[in-house]
Design a protein around this motif. Structure first.
Motif, PDB file in Angstrom:
ATOM      1  N   UNK A  28      11.037  -2.501  -8.124  1.00  0.00           N
ATOM      2  CA  UNK A  28      10.507  -3.789  -8.585  1.00  0.00           C
ATOM      3  C   UNK A  28      10.532  -4.762  -7.410  1.00  0.00           C
ATOM      4  N   UNK A  29       9.359  -5.222  -6.992  1.00  0.00           N
ATOM      5  CA  UNK A  29       9.244  -6.151  -5.864  1.00  0.00           C
ATOM      6  C   UNK A  29       8.778  -7.499  -6.386  1.00  0.00           C
ATOM      7  N   UNK A  30       9.593  -8.521  -6.143  1.00  0.00           N
ATOM      8  CA  UNK A  30       9.265  -9.864  -6.603  1.00  0.00           C
ATOM      9  C   UNK A  30       8.209 -10.498  -5.696  1.00  0.00           C
ATOM     10  N   UNK A  31       7.508 -11.459  -6.238  1.00  0.00           N
ATOM     11  CA  UNK A  31       6.550 -12.217  -5.450  1.00  0.00           C
ATOM     12  C   UNK A  31       7.258 -12.840  -4.245  1.00  0.00           C
ATOM     13  N   UNK A  32       6.603 -12.804  -3.074  1.00  0.00           N
ATOM     14  CA  UNK A  32       7.261 -13.291  -1.860  1.00  0.00           C
ATOM     15  C   UNK A  32       7.577 -14.784  -1.910  1.00  0.00           C
ATOM     16  N   UNK A  33       6.920 -15.526  -2.783  1.00  0.00           N
ATOM     17  CA  UNK A  33       7.204 -16.961  -2.882  1.00  0.00           C
ATOM     18  C   UNK A  33       8.614 -17.221  -3.414  1.00  0.00           C
ATOM     19  N   UNK A  34       9.206 -16.254  -4.142  1.00  0.00           N
ATOM     20  CA  UNK A  34      10.505 -16.464  -4.758  1.00  0.00           C
ATOM     21  C   UNK A  34      11.647 -16.391  -3.762  1.00  0.00           C
ATOM     22  N   UNK A  35      11.492 -15.594  -2.706  1.00  0.00           N
ATOM     23  CA  UNK A  35      12.566 -15.437  -1.724  1.00  0.00           C
ATOM     24  C   UNK A  35      12.834 -16.729  -0.969  1.00  0.00           C
ATOM     25  N   UNK A  65      11.037 -10.889   3.379  1.00  0.00           N
ATOM     26  CA  UNK A  65      10.775 -12.065   2.563  1.00  0.00           C
ATOM     27  C   UNK A  65      10.512 -11.768   1.104  1.00  0.00           C
ATOM     28  N   UNK A  66      10.836 -10.566   0.635  1.00  0.00           N
ATOM     29  CA  UNK A  66      10.622 -10.223  -0.780  1.00  0.00           C
ATOM     30  C   UNK A  66      11.918  -9.694  -1.392  1.00  0.00           C
ATOM     31  N   UNK A  67      12.289 -10.235  -2.557  1.00  0.00           N
ATOM     32  CA  UNK A  67      13.417  -9.696  -3.303  1.00  0.00           C
ATOM     33  C   UNK A  67      12.980  -8.398  -3.974  1.00  0.00           C
ATOM     34  N   UNK A 120       0.827  -1.198   0.000  1.00  0.00           N
ATOM     35  CA  UNK A 120       0.000   0.000   0.000  1.00  0.00           C
ATOM     36  C   UNK A 120       0.868   1.256   0.000  1.00  0.00           C
ATOM     37  N   UNK A 121       0.353   2.372  -0.536  1.00  0.00           N
ATOM     38  CA  UNK A 121       1.100   3.634  -0.502  1.00  0.00           C
ATOM     39  C   UNK A 121       1.504   3.984   0.924  1.00  0.00           C
ATOM     40  N   UNK A 122       2.758   4.418   1.069  1.00  0.00           N
ATOM     41  CA  UNK A 122       3.273   4.740   2.391  1.00  0.00           C
ATOM     42  C   UNK A 122       4.133   3.652   2.984  1.00  0.00           C
ATOM     43  N   UNK A 123       4.015   2.412   2.444  1.00  0.00           N
ATOM     44  CA  UNK A 123       4.856   1.314   2.919  1.00  0.00           C
ATOM     45  C   UNK A 123       6.327   1.621   2.641  1.00  0.00           C
ATOM     46  N   UNK A 124       7.194   1.265   3.585  1.00  0.00           N
ATOM     47  CA  UNK A 124       8.629   1.500   3.426  1.00  0.00           C
ATOM     48  C   UNK A 124       9.364   0.195   3.161  1.00  0.00           C
ATOM     49  N   UNK A 125      10.235   0.200   2.166  1.00  0.00           N
ATOM     50  CA  UNK A 125      11.132  -0.922   1.892  1.00  0.00           C
ATOM     51  C   UNK A 125      12.534  -0.356   1.761  1.00  0.00           C
ATOM     52  N   UNK A 126      13.357  -0.634   2.751  1.00  0.00           N
ATOM     53  CA  UNK A 126      14.759  -0.193   2.741  1.00  0.00           C
ATOM     54  C   UNK A 126      14.893   1.291   2.382  1.00  0.00           C
ATOM     55  N   UNK A 127      14.092   2.121   3.028  1.00  0.00           N
ATOM     56  CA  UNK A 127      14.182   3.554   2.837  1.00  0.00           C
ATOM     57  C   UNK A 127      13.431   4.095   1.636  1.00  0.00           C
ATOM     58  N   UNK A 128      12.696   3.224   0.927  1.00  0.00           N
ATOM     59  CA  UNK A 128      11.904   3.668  -0.220  1.00  0.00           C
ATOM     60  C   UNK A 128      10.429   3.635   0.167  1.00  0.00           C
ATOM     61  N   UNK A 129       9.763   4.775   0.026  1.00  0.00           N
ATOM     62  CA  UNK A 129       8.348   4.873   0.352  1.00  0.00           C
ATOM     63  C   UNK A 129       7.507   4.639  -0.904  1.00  0.00           C
ATOM     64  N   UNK A 130       6.585   3.680  -0.830  1.00  0.00           N
ATOM     65  CA  UNK A 130       5.722   3.375  -1.965  1.00  0.00           C
ATOM     66  C   UNK A 130       4.773   4.538  -2.241  1.00  0.00           C
ATOM     67  N   UNK A 131       4.675   4.920  -3.528  1.00  0.00           N
ATOM     68  CA  UNK A 131       3.752   5.979  -3.940  1.00  0.00           C
ATOM     69  C   UNK A 131       2.555   5.400  -4.688  1.00  0.00           C
TER      70      UNK A 131
END
Length: 351
Positions: free
Chosen positions: A102-109, A144-146, A65-76
């Motif tokens: 680019x976020x891979x499907x969590x099943x791949x990790x 758990x996501x690449x 969802x917008x606002x989620x953070x991944x390693x310092x990147x905020x989803x827009x």
């Protein structure tokens, strides 16, 4: 105040501003669901009949969802989707920089072999530094996501432009040398793309051309099959014959073949499948470009251009001596009533 609309797929309500306009009318969960399907050529705006959509759990674990953070990147917002995951527009907070994530499907990790390959390919992509190649800023695994953090290109991909029929032959001849220049650089660095096609070619609002997704053809096959041994990597109609016949024996000249397909498509709006007309037989295209296309599309790779730079130089020489009037897009050809025109001679590329 955000407008609440109803999803055309599942019927659930959602805020219209959350999803990129390319997916207007489809809620975030349904956009995410398409990334889990094998058939990624289908638009998320088409009615889903089969396969059945994944469970709610599968969809919500992939969608961010917008606002989620991944390693310092905020989803827009969501930018697009593919066979391995979803691409988001994000903001790198520390640098206040807009990026593509680019976020891979969590099943791949959970696949150790995939993670190993992912790290290897991501490092190779990050090492490439060229004005016509989308830069990679960071990569890793989070929750758990690449993921891969890439340069954000504010524009459209070449497929979108071709669908709108906006390119003239002159514009095509400005694009191809830039692509060849990028491939020449990547090949000198020992990196082969393996999936050159309009979807992987981006143009920004200033007309600059950039190739994206270097190395992801390998990852896509690893994700789909769990191994990379002897697999075909690429997209039908753009793949060199050896990518099908001997996938373990592919080198940089496969990219040159794909560039021949792209050049033909830019000049004619069609693909060189089976028996096909030469570009000059379809409109105001310099006859010398026929030979450029045919050489790039040679079945035997030894007969093709041996370097992308050779193809670039040939196209540049032709474009330098084409009068502007001859570069204009040809008008639609309409045969007179009751007198259909005979088709011109055709040529064949053996695949």
């Amino acid at each position: 105040m955000q407008t609440v609309v109803r999803c055309r797929q599942c019927g659930k309500s959602y805020s219209a501003g959350v999803v990129n306009r390319d997916f207007e009318g489809v809620c975030p969960n349904c956009v995410a669901a398409f990334a889990l399907f094998d058939d990624v050529s289908r638009s998320p705006l088409e009615t889903v009949k089969s396969p059945p959509p994944p469970s709610d759990d599968a969809r919500t674990t992939l969608f961010l969802t917008p606002g989620t953070l991944i390693q310092g990147v905020e989803i827009i917002e969501v930018l697009g989707q593919g066979g391995m995951g979803i691409v988001y527009k994000g903001r790198q907070q520390g640098l206040d920089r807009i990026v593509a994530l680019k976020v891979m499907s969590d099943r791949l990790a959970g696949d150790a072999e995939f993670v190993k390959r992912f790290e290897k390919e991501a490092k190779a992509m990050a090492a490439l530094s060229h004005p016509n190649i989308v830069g990679v800023f960071n990569f890793g695994i989070d929750a758990g996501r690449c993921f891969i953090v890439m340069e954000f290109v504010d524009g459209a991909n070449l497929r979108q432009l071709l669908r709108e029929r906006k390119l003239t032959p002159g514009e095509a001849l400005k694009i191809v040398p830039q692509l060849c220049d990028a491939l020449e650089y990547a090949h000198e660095e020992g990196v082969v793309h393996r999936d050159i096609k309009p979807e992987n070619i981006l143009l920004d609002r200033r007309g600059r051309v950039k190739i994206t997704d270097f190395g992801l053809a390998k990852l896509a096959n690893a994700a789909a099959h769990g191994t990379l041994t002897g697999l075909v990597m690429g997209t039908p109609h753009y793949m060199a014959p050896e990518q099908v016949e001997a996938p373990k024996d592919v080198d940089h000249r496969a990219d040159i073949y794909s560039m021949g397909v792209v050049l033909y498509e830019l000049l004619t709006g069609e693909l060189p499948i089976g028996r096909f007309q030469l570009p000059s037989e379809q409109g105001t295209v310099d006859v010398r470009l026929d030979q450029v296309v045919l050489r790039a599309l040679e079945k035997r790779r030894d007969a093709r251009y041996q370097r992308a730079g050779e193809m670039r130089d040939e196209v540049s020489r032709v474009s330098e001596f084409i009068p502007v009037a001859r570069m204009a897009s040809r008008p639609p050809q309409v045969a007179a009533a009751g007198s259909p025109a005979a088709p011109p001679p055709a040529h064949r590329v053996e695949a």
